[in-house]
Design a protein around this motif. Structure first.
Motif, PDB file in Angstrom:
ATOM      1  N   VAL A  34      -2.867  -4.543   6.581  1.00 47.69           N
ATOM      2  CA  VAL A  34      -2.662  -5.939   6.970  1.00 47.69           C
ATOM      3  C   VAL A  34      -3.043  -6.807   5.782  1.00 47.69           C
ATOM      4  O   VAL A  34      -4.046  -6.576   5.125  1.00 47.69           O
ATOM      5  CB  VAL A  34      -3.537  -6.305   8.195  1.00 47.69           C
ATOM      6  N   ARG A  35      -2.220  -7.809   5.526  1.00 45.25           N
ATOM      7  CA  ARG A  35      -2.501  -8.753   4.444  1.00 45.25           C
ATOM      8  C   ARG A  35      -2.133 -10.153   4.905  1.00 45.25           C
ATOM      9  O   ARG A  35      -1.288 -10.318   5.796  1.00 45.25           O
ATOM     10  CB  ARG A  35      -1.741  -8.398   3.184  1.00 45.25           C
ATOM     11  N   PRO A  36      -2.753 -11.167   4.328  1.00 47.57           N
ATOM     12  CA  PRO A  36      -2.370 -12.542   4.679  1.00 47.57           C
ATOM     13  C   PRO A  36      -0.954 -12.828   4.193  1.00 47.57           C
ATOM     14  O   PRO A  36      -0.558 -12.353   3.125  1.00 47.57           O
ATOM     15  CB  PRO A  36      -3.368 -13.421   3.940  1.00 47.57           C
ATOM     16  N   ALA A  37      -0.202 -13.567   4.991  1.00 53.19           N
ATOM     17  CA  ALA A  37       1.136 -13.994   4.568  1.00 53.19           C
ATOM     18  C   ALA A  37       0.979 -15.120   3.560  1.00 53.19           C
ATOM     19  O   ALA A  37       0.035 -15.897   3.628  1.00 53.19           O
ATOM     20  CB  ALA A  37       1.948 -14.464   5.771  1.00 53.19           C
ATOM     21  N   GLN A  38       1.895 -15.184   2.618  1.00 60.28           N
ATOM     22  CA  GLN A  38       1.858 -16.262   1.642  1.00 60.28           C
ATOM     23  C   GLN A  38       2.224 -17.572   2.311  1.00 60.28           C
ATOM     24  O   GLN A  38       3.013 -17.598   3.257  1.00 60.28           O
ATOM     25  CB  GLN A  38       2.850 -15.993   0.510  1.00 60.28           C
ATOM     26  N   ALA A  39       1.679 -18.654   1.806  1.00 59.53           N
ATOM     27  CA  ALA A  39       2.014 -19.979   2.322  1.00 59.53           C
ATOM     28  C   ALA A  39       3.472 -20.296   1.998  1.00 59.53           C
ATOM     29  O   ALA A  39       3.979 -19.879   0.960  1.00 59.53           O
ATOM     30  CB  ALA A  39       1.100 -21.021   1.692  1.00 59.53           C
ATOM     31  N   PRO A  40       4.158 -21.036   2.874  1.00 56.39           N
ATOM     32  CA  PRO A  40       5.570 -21.345   2.644  1.00 56.39           C
ATOM     33  C   PRO A  40       5.843 -22.025   1.315  1.00 56.39           C
ATOM     34  O   PRO A  40       6.885 -21.806   0.720  1.00 56.39           O
ATOM     35  CB  PRO A  40       5.923 -22.273   3.808  1.00 56.39           C
ATOM     36  N   ALA A  88       0.813  -1.216   0.000  1.00 57.53           N
ATOM     37  CA  ALA A  88       0.000   0.000   0.000  1.00 57.53           C
ATOM     38  C   ALA A  88       0.846   1.267   0.000  1.00 57.53           C
ATOM     39  O   ALA A  88       0.585   2.192  -0.768  1.00 57.53           O
ATOM     40  CB  ALA A  88      -0.940   0.009   1.208  1.00 57.53           C
ATOM     41  N   CYS A  89       1.880   1.323   0.885  1.00 58.74           N
ATOM     42  CA  CYS A  89       2.633   2.576   1.019  1.00 58.74           C
ATOM     43  C   CYS A  89       4.118   2.460   0.684  1.00 58.74           C
ATOM     44  O   CYS A  89       4.817   3.471   0.617  1.00 58.74           O
ATOM     45  CB  CYS A  89       2.475   3.136   2.439  1.00 58.74           C
ATOM     46  N   GLY A  90       4.635   1.236   0.508  1.00 59.78           N
ATOM     47  CA  GLY A  90       6.037   1.055   0.151  1.00 59.78           C
ATOM     48  C   GLY A  90       6.996   0.989   1.330  1.00 59.78           C
ATOM     49  O   GLY A  90       8.187   0.772   1.148  1.00 59.78           O
ATOM     50  N   SER A  91       6.513   1.141   2.554  1.00 61.59           N
ATOM     51  CA  SER A  91       7.364   1.108   3.735  1.00 61.59           C
ATOM     52  C   SER A  91       7.933  -0.296   3.954  1.00 61.59           C
ATOM     53  O   SER A  91       7.284  -1.292   3.643  1.00 61.59           O
ATOM     54  CB  SER A  91       6.547   1.516   4.965  1.00 61.59           C
ATOM     55  N   THR A  92       9.148  -0.377   4.523  1.00 59.00           N
ATOM     56  CA  THR A  92       9.725  -1.665   4.886  1.00 59.00           C
ATOM     57  C   THR A  92       9.537  -1.949   6.377  1.00 59.00           C
ATOM     58  O   THR A  92      10.052  -2.939   6.888  1.00 59.00           O
ATOM     59  CB  THR A  92      11.228  -1.731   4.549  1.00 59.00           C
ATOM     60  N   ALA A  93       8.772  -1.111   7.066  1.00 55.96           N
ATOM     61  CA  ALA A  93       8.498  -1.311   8.497  1.00 55.96           C
ATOM     62  C   ALA A  93       7.348  -2.306   8.651  1.00 55.96           C
ATOM     63  O   ALA A  93       6.227  -1.957   8.993  1.00 55.96           O
ATOM     64  CB  ALA A  93       8.160   0.017   9.164  1.00 55.96           C
ATOM     65  N   LEU A  94       7.648  -3.580   8.380  1.00 53.94           N
ATOM     66  CA  LEU A  94       6.638  -4.633   8.425  1.00 53.94           C
ATOM     67  C   LEU A  94       6.914  -5.580   9.588  1.00 53.94           C
ATOM     68  O   LEU A  94       8.055  -5.754   9.986  1.00 53.94           O
ATOM     69  CB  LEU A  94       6.655  -5.453   7.129  1.00 53.94           C
ATOM     70  N   ILE A  95       5.842  -6.200  10.089  1.00 50.57           N
ATOM     71  CA  ILE A  95       5.973  -7.279  11.056  1.00 50.57           C
ATOM     72  C   ILE A  95       5.137  -8.448  10.561  1.00 50.57           C
ATOM     73  O   ILE A  95       4.106  -8.257   9.917  1.00 50.57           O
ATOM     74  CB  ILE A  95       5.545  -6.862  12.487  1.00 50.57           C
ATOM     75  N   CYS A  96       5.614  -9.648  10.828  1.00 45.48           N
ATOM     76  CA  CYS A  96       4.929 -10.854  10.391  1.00 45.48           C
ATOM     77  C   CYS A  96       4.519 -11.622  11.630  1.00 45.48           C
ATOM     78  O   CYS A  96       5.338 -11.883  12.507  1.00 45.48           O
ATOM     79  CB  CYS A  96       5.878 -11.693   9.539  1.00 45.48           C
ATOM     80  N   ARG A  97       3.225 -11.974  11.700  1.00 41.34           N
ATOM     81  CA  ARG A  97       2.752 -12.731  12.852  1.00 41.34           C
ATOM     82  C   ARG A  97       1.490 -13.508  12.502  1.00 41.34           C
ATOM     83  O   ARG A  97       0.633 -13.014  11.774  1.00 41.34           O
ATOM     84  CB  ARG A  97       2.495 -11.818  14.037  1.00 41.34           C
ATOM     85  N   LEU A  98       1.413 -14.707  12.997  1.00 38.69           N
ATOM     86  CA  LEU A  98       0.222 -15.547  12.891  1.00 38.69           C
ATOM     87  C   LEU A  98      -0.451 -15.508  11.522  1.00 38.69           C
ATOM     88  O   LEU A  98      -1.644 -15.269  11.394  1.00 38.69           O
ATOM     89  CB  LEU A  98      -0.783 -15.166  13.972  1.00 38.69           C
ATOM     90  N   GLY A  99       0.326 -15.710  10.489  1.00 33.27           N
ATOM     91  CA  GLY A  99      -0.244 -15.810   9.159  1.00 33.27           C
ATOM     92  C   GLY A  99      -0.605 -14.509   8.487  1.00 33.27           C
ATOM     93  O   GLY A  99      -1.296 -14.509   7.479  1.00 33.27           O
ATOM     94  N   GLU A 100      -0.145 -13.385   9.040  1.00 31.13           N
ATOM     95  CA  GLU A 100      -0.401 -12.112   8.373  1.00 31.13           C
ATOM     96  C   GLU A 100       0.801 -11.185   8.502  1.00 31.13           C
ATOM     97  O   GLU A 100       1.640 -11.353   9.376  1.00 31.13           O
ATOM     98  CB  GLU A 100      -1.662 -11.435   8.918  1.00 31.13           C
ATOM     99  N   VAL A 101       0.875 -10.239   7.589  1.00 26.59           N
ATOM    100  CA  VAL A 101       1.936  -9.239   7.579  1.00 26.59           C
ATOM    101  C   VAL A 101       1.277  -7.884   7.772  1.00 26.59           C
ATOM    102  O   VAL A 101       0.326  -7.541   7.068  1.00 26.59           O
ATOM    103  CB  VAL A 101       2.727  -9.272   6.245  1.00 26.59           C
ATOM    104  N   GLU A 102       1.780  -7.114   8.741  1.00 31.12           N
ATOM    105  CA  GLU A 102       1.220  -5.794   9.037  1.00 31.12           C
ATOM    106  C   GLU A 102       2.271  -4.723   8.800  1.00 31.12           C
ATOM    107  O   GLU A 102       3.426  -4.882   9.171  1.00 31.12           O
ATOM    108  CB  GLU A 102       0.749  -5.732  10.484  1.00 31.12           C
ATOM    109  N   CYS A 103       1.846  -3.626   8.202  1.00 35.31           N
ATOM    110  CA  CYS A 103       2.717  -2.474   7.982  1.00 35.31           C
ATOM    111  C   CYS A 103       2.632  -1.558   9.188  1.00 35.31           C
ATOM    112  O   CYS A 103       1.539  -1.124   9.563  1.00 35.31           O
ATOM    113  CB  CYS A 103       2.302  -1.727   6.719  1.00 35.31           C
TER     114      CYS A 103
END
Length: 110
Positions: free
Chosen positions: A70-76, A49-64
């Motif tokens: 917030v978006r779902p994390a891709q499956a491994p 959405a905004c291009g920031s690299t300030a992301l966190i990954c938790r419980l199957g989702e990635v949040e900026c």
């Protein structure tokens, strides 16, 4: 957890917040040491959405942390990754042995 880029280990800061930063790379939470923050953040995942690299990954989702998207994390199985840093499993095994007071298990071929 070591720096994803150079392998340096994080130590507790004397006072205040840690200078280490979190990021996401290939849908996996990583740490970035202060030295690598200055020159090697271009290979971190960025917010769609905004291009920031300030992301966190938790419980199957990635949040900026920048815009809150917030978006779902891709499956491994949908990712191409390089795997764990070399020697990491041996380091973890040694640390567990120290903490739990176990003798190290013999390795195949030893």
């Amino acid at each position: 957890m070591p720096c994803y880029r150079c392998g340096a280990r994080q130590i507790d800061p004397a006072r205040g917040a840690s200078p280490w930063k979190r990021g996401v790379r290939h849908e996996t939470q990583v740490l970035v040491c202060p030295d690598c923050q200055q020159s090697h953040t271009g290979d971190l995942d960025s917010c769609r959405a905004c291009g920031s690299t300030a992301l966190i990954c938790r419980l199957g989702e990635v949040e900026c942390r920048g815009c809150g998207a917030v978006r779902p994390a891709q499956a491994p199985d949908q990712l191409v990754t390089s795997g764990a840093p070399p020697g990491l499993s041996a380091e973890v095994e040694a640390a567990l042995s120290r903490v739990l007071g176990r003798a190290a298990a013999p390795r195949p071929g030893d």
